[in-house]
Design a protein around this motif. Structure first.
Motif, short mmCIF file in Angstrom:
data_model
loop_
_atom_site.label_atom_id
_atom_site.label_comp_id
_atom_site.label_asym_id
_atom_site.label_seq_id
_atom_site.Cartn_x
_atom_site.Cartn_y
_atom_site.Cartn_z
N VAL A 34 0.84 -1.20 0.00
CA VAL A 34 0.00 0.00 0.00
C VAL A 34 0.88 1.26 0.00
O VAL A 34 0.57 2.22 -0.69
CB VAL A 34 -1.02 -0.02 1.16
N SER A 35 1.99 1.25 0.71
CA SER A 35 2.92 2.39 0.68
C SER A 35 3.44 2.63 -0.72
O SER A 35 3.54 3.78 -1.18
CB SER A 35 4.09 2.16 1.64
N GLN A 36 3.77 1.55 -1.42
CA GLN A 36 4.26 1.67 -2.80
C GLN A 36 3.18 2.30 -3.67
O GLN A 36 3.46 3.19 -4.48
CB GLN A 36 4.64 0.29 -3.32
N TRP A 37 1.93 1.86 -3.52
CA TRP A 37 0.84 2.40 -4.33
C TRP A 37 0.54 3.85 -3.96
O TRP A 37 0.23 4.66 -4.83
CB TRP A 37 -0.41 1.53 -4.17
N ILE A 38 0.62 4.19 -2.68
CA ILE A 38 0.39 5.58 -2.25
C ILE A 38 1.42 6.50 -2.90
O ILE A 38 1.10 7.61 -3.31
CB ILE A 38 0.45 5.70 -0.71
N ALA A 39 2.65 6.04 -3.02
CA ALA A 39 3.72 6.85 -3.60
C ALA A 39 3.64 6.94 -5.13
O ALA A 39 4.25 7.82 -5.73
CB ALA A 39 5.08 6.29 -3.19
N ASP A 40 2.88 6.06 -5.75
CA ASP A 40 2.76 6.01 -7.21
C ASP A 40 1.78 7.07 -7.69
O ASP A 40 0.58 6.99 -7.40
CB ASP A 40 2.28 4.61 -7.62
N GLU A 41 2.26 8.06 -8.40
CA GLU A 41 1.40 9.14 -8.88
C GLU A 41 0.38 8.66 -9.92
O GLU A 41 -0.56 9.38 -10.23
CB GLU A 41 2.24 10.29 -9.45
N GLY A 42 0.55 7.46 -10.43
CA GLY A 42 -0.38 6.90 -11.40
C GLY A 42 -1.52 6.12 -10.77
O GLY A 42 -2.30 5.48 -11.47
N ILE A 43 -1.64 6.17 -9.44
CA ILE A 43 -2.73 5.49 -8.74
C ILE A 43 -3.49 6.54 -7.93
O ILE A 43 -2.90 7.25 -7.13
CB ILE A 43 -2.22 4.36 -7.84
N ASN A 44 -4.81 6.63 -8.17
CA ASN A 44 -5.66 7.58 -7.44
C ASN A 44 -6.40 6.95 -6.28
O ASN A 44 -6.71 7.62 -5.29
CB ASN A 44 -6.73 8.18 -8.37
N VAL A 45 -6.73 5.66 -6.40
CA VAL A 45 -7.58 4.98 -5.43
C VAL A 45 -7.04 3.58 -5.18
O VAL A 45 -6.63 2.89 -6.11
CB VAL A 45 -9.04 4.87 -5.96
N ILE A 46 -7.06 3.18 -3.91
CA ILE A 46 -6.71 1.82 -3.52
C ILE A 46 -7.91 1.24 -2.81
O ILE A 46 -8.43 1.85 -1.87
CB ILE A 46 -5.49 1.80 -2.58
N ILE A 47 -8.37 0.09 -3.27
CA ILE A 47 -9.47 -0.60 -2.60
C ILE A 47 -8.94 -1.95 -2.15
O ILE A 47 -8.47 -2.75 -2.97
CB ILE A 47 -10.69 -0.80 -3.52
#
Length: 185
Positions: free
Chosen positions: A64-77
């Motif tokens: 989730v930290s990796q996805w939060i840092a990825d500017e190409g991801i707006n939403v994590i479910i």
């Protein structure tokens, strides 16, 4: 119609990552993750990543930290890990990552779920937050819970056309090209 009025009537396709938290599921048995992916796609958003991770605090935080840092991801479910068993660690893993909690997300999910499963909904620790302009929504692991969460709560909040408010203005959309379509399409 002015440009700002026109923009208010536009749908913005968001970039979504789906995470299944489970010690037992794999791609062939992950019906909850598949239900979310299908709903994200059908709503006109884009699934840009999908993963299954063991219910382990540090593995959860890492992805989730990796996805939060990825500017190409707006939403994590995420789906799973929100119950009371010793292996349900999603809230403990992800709460420290949030810049802000979305207090009402879990409250509304449980209120909606009450109509479907009665008082059993009290054992759901569904939660939501925002980190680095990324919305993170954590729902139970049952396929029906995922469908309920998407159909009755998440879909509207990820739709820029939903009024009086939605999550879209809180996202960082400037570093990506967003697909838009007129709300009448």
């Amino acid at each position: 119609m002015s440009n700002s009025d026109h923009a208010k009537n536009m749908f913005i396709s968001l970039k979504v990552a789906v995470l299944t938290v489970s010690d037992t599921r794999d791609e062939t048995t992950d019906t909850s993750g598949k239900a979310l992916v299908e709903r994200v796609d059908n709503a006109g958003h884009q699934v840009v990543d999908k993963a299954i991770v063991k219910d382990d605090i540090y593995q959860l935080r890492a992805i989730v930290s990796q996805w939060i840092a990825d500017e190409g991801i707006n939403v994590i479910i995420s789906t799973g890990g929100t119950g009371f068993t010793d292996r349900d660690n999603t809230p403990e893993a992800l709460l420290p990552l949030f810049d802000k909690n979305i207090e009402g997300f879990g409250e509304i999910f449980r209120a909606i779920s009450f109509d479907e499963i009665g008082t059993s909904t009290i054992q759901s620790r569904a939660l939501g937050g925002i980190a680095n302009h990324t919305v993170i929504l954590c729902v139970p692991g049952s396929t029906n819970a995922c469908k309920t969460a998407w159909d009755k709560l998440i879909a509207e909040q990820l739709n820029a056309q939903h009024k009086p408010c939605n999550f879209v203005p809180h996202l960082n959309l400037s570093t990506q090209s967003c697909t838009t379509r007129d709300k009448n399409e």
